[in-house]
Scaffold this motif. Structure first.
Motif, short mmCIF file in Angstrom:
data_model
loop_
_atom_site.label_atom_id
_atom_site.label_comp_id
_atom_site.label_asym_id
_atom_site.label_seq_id
_atom_site.Cartn_x
_atom_site.Cartn_y
_atom_site.Cartn_z
N SER A 107 0.70 -1.43 0.17
CA SER A 107 0.05 -0.14 0.10
C SER A 107 0.98 1.33 -0.05
O SER A 107 0.50 2.34 0.21
CB SER A 107 -0.74 -0.14 1.21
N ARG A 108 2.00 1.14 -0.10
CA ARG A 108 3.05 2.11 -0.04
C ARG A 108 3.09 3.15 -1.16
O ARG A 108 3.79 2.81 -2.06
CB ARG A 108 4.47 1.62 0.37
N ALA A 109 2.06 3.88 -1.30
CA ALA A 109 2.07 4.88 -2.37
C ALA A 109 3.03 5.95 -2.46
O ALA A 109 3.52 6.25 -1.48
CB ALA A 109 0.62 5.55 -2.29
N ALA A 110 3.61 6.62 -3.72
CA ALA A 110 4.58 7.38 -3.62
C ALA A 110 4.41 8.63 -2.82
O ALA A 110 5.16 9.23 -2.21
CB ALA A 110 4.97 7.84 -5.21
N LEU A 111 3.07 9.09 -2.67
CA LEU A 111 2.77 10.09 -1.89
C LEU A 111 1.33 10.04 -1.09
O LEU A 111 0.53 9.36 -1.86
CB LEU A 111 2.64 11.46 -2.66
N ARG A 112 1.21 10.24 0.05
CA ARG A 112 -0.13 10.00 0.86
C ARG A 112 -0.50 11.42 0.96
O ARG A 112 0.18 12.26 1.81
CB ARG A 112 0.28 9.24 2.27
N GLN A 113 -1.66 12.09 0.53
CA GLN A 113 -1.97 13.35 0.77
C GLN A 113 -3.26 13.43 2.00
O GLN A 113 -4.21 12.80 1.81
CB GLN A 113 -2.54 14.03 -0.56
N PHE A 114 -2.98 14.21 2.78
CA PHE A 114 -4.25 14.41 4.07
C PHE A 114 -4.38 15.93 4.24
O PHE A 114 -3.57 16.46 5.24
CB PHE A 114 -3.87 13.67 5.31
N GLY A 115 -5.20 16.60 3.38
CA GLY A 115 -5.30 17.85 3.28
C GLY A 115 -3.85 18.76 3.09
O GLY A 115 -3.40 18.42 2.06
N PRO A 116 -3.48 19.47 3.93
CA PRO A 116 -2.13 20.11 3.91
C PRO A 116 -0.92 19.31 4.02
O PRO A 116 0.20 19.70 3.92
CB PRO A 116 -2.21 21.48 4.59
N ILE A 117 -1.01 17.95 4.56
CA ILE A 117 -0.20 17.16 5.02
C ILE A 117 0.10 16.21 3.75
O ILE A 117 -0.44 15.56 3.44
CB ILE A 117 -0.43 16.36 6.16
N SER A 118 1.54 16.25 3.40
CA SER A 118 2.02 15.26 2.45
C SER A 118 2.93 14.31 3.24
O SER A 118 3.90 14.74 4.01
CB SER A 118 2.85 16.00 1.22
N VAL A 119 2.85 12.87 3.01
CA VAL A 119 3.66 11.90 3.34
C VAL A 119 4.15 11.22 2.49
O VAL A 119 3.54 10.53 1.54
CB VAL A 119 2.89 11.07 4.26
N VAL A 120 5.83 11.24 2.42
CA VAL A 120 6.34 10.43 1.32
C VAL A 120 7.19 9.45 2.14
O VAL A 120 8.21 9.31 2.49
CB VAL A 120 7.37 11.38 0.67
N PRO A 121 6.78 8.16 1.78
CA PRO A 121 7.10 6.89 2.75
C PRO A 121 8.40 6.56 2.03
O PRO A 121 9.41 6.15 2.98
CB PRO A 121 6.27 5.81 2.22
N ALA A 122 8.81 6.80 0.95
CA ALA A 122 10.01 6.34 0.49
C ALA A 122 11.30 7.03 1.10
O ALA A 122 12.32 6.50 1.33
CB ALA A 122 10.43 6.50 -0.92
N THR A 123 11.09 8.29 1.53
CA THR A 123 12.12 9.02 2.03
C THR A 123 11.92 9.50 3.35
O THR A 123 12.59 10.36 3.96
CB THR A 123 12.27 10.54 1.36
N LYS A 124 10.86 8.92 4.02
CA LYS A 124 10.25 9.18 5.43
C LYS A 124 10.29 10.80 5.66
O LYS A 124 10.67 11.34 6.44
CB LYS A 124 11.23 8.52 6.40
N THR A 125 9.68 11.36 4.60
CA THR A 125 9.64 12.94 4.66
C THR A 125 8.14 13.33 4.76
O THR A 125 7.14 12.55 4.52
CB THR A 125 9.93 13.47 3.19
N VAL A 126 7.78 14.36 5.58
CA VAL A 126 6.60 14.95 5.84
C VAL A 126 6.65 16.35 5.76
O VAL A 126 7.49 17.15 6.28
CB VAL A 126 6.18 14.76 7.53
N LEU A 127 5.54 16.96 4.80
CA LEU A 127 5.53 18.11 4.47
C LEU A 127 4.06 18.91 5.00
O LEU A 127 2.97 18.05 4.85
CB LEU A 127 5.45 18.65 2.97
N LYS A 128 4.12 20.07 5.51
CA LYS A 128 2.55 20.73 5.81
C LYS A 128 2.74 21.97 5.04
O LYS A 128 3.82 22.71 5.18
CB LYS A 128 2.66 21.09 7.48
#
Length: 219
Positions: free
Chosen positions: A122-143
């Motif tokens: 289920s590891r999508a390239a990008l998981r988006q939740f409103g203003p929050i972006s989760v990038v599993p491959a790089t363990k990066t979180v953006l708001k």
């Protein structure tokens, strides 16, 4: 992630566990097959690092036990058995990869990371939740497009929530994933992590489902 290291060479087991903990994993260790079999039947590990030559049996028994019970926990075999036929036997029994001793600890961590990535379909390239972006491959979180710094345990919580949006995750699942056997866990440890994450991501980022646990919100 919570990992089980099955290794009867005490010094090696300690070095492996220390290296994996430094990489952000919760680690349990055992040097005997029977304890390993009991552990995988009572705890949902994300991966097992398995030596084959154990004092009370063949480590392949553990792989077969998992697969016979249709348990898909990834297994990385780490052993001195280096013949091609032995590698094939391990993979055919259901192991996911094979590492021959002596091995480099950094390579071990890299192989485990690769196996975990493959295991998470289920590891999508990008998981988006409103203003929050989760990038599993790089363990990066953006708001709102800006990076947010999370600790290793905070990332583990966010990863488990965001990979299953809409699903309520019990507090006990977080405790099992974040802490190994023998680690003292404060009764409010998960609540404290969640509180700090909300301060970084916004109060709506993680929803409390009273009496059940937590689920991903929309920031």
């Amino acid at each position: 992630m919570r990992l089980l290291v099955v290794e009867d060479e005490r010094d090696l087991a300690g070095a492996v566990a220390d290296h994996l903990r430094a990489a952000g994993h919760a680690v349990d260790t055992t040097g005997v097959l029977q304890d390993a079999l009991a552990a995988v039947r009572t705890t949902a590990y994300d991966l097992v690092l398995l030596d084959l030559h154990l004092p009370d049996g063949d480590g392949l028994s553990l792989v077969r036990d998992l697969r016979n019970r249709s348990v898909e926990t990834p297994v990385l075999i780490a052993t001195a058995r280096d013949r091609i036929m032995e590698r094939i036997a391990g993979l055919e029994a259901g192991a996911d990869d094979y590492l021959v001793k002596p091995y480099d600890l950094d390579e071990m961590v890299a192989r485990i990371a690769a196996i975990l990535r493959r295991a998470d379909s289920s590891r999508a390239a990008l998981r988006q939740f409103g203003p929050i972006s989760v990038v599993p491959a790089t363990k990066t979180v953006l708001k709102d497009g800006l990076p947010v710094g999370l600790t290793a345990k905070e990332w583990e919580i966010l990863d488990r929530l965001s990979r299953r949006p809409g699903v309520t995750v019990a507090k006990t699942e977080f405790e099992d994933a974040l802490y190994g056997f023998g680690n003292e866990v404060e009764s409010n440890a998960i609540e404290a992590h969640i509180s700090r994450m909300r301060a970084k991501l916004g109060r709506g980022a993680i929803e409390t489902v009273r009496g059940f646990g937590y689920r991903m919100g929309q920031g």
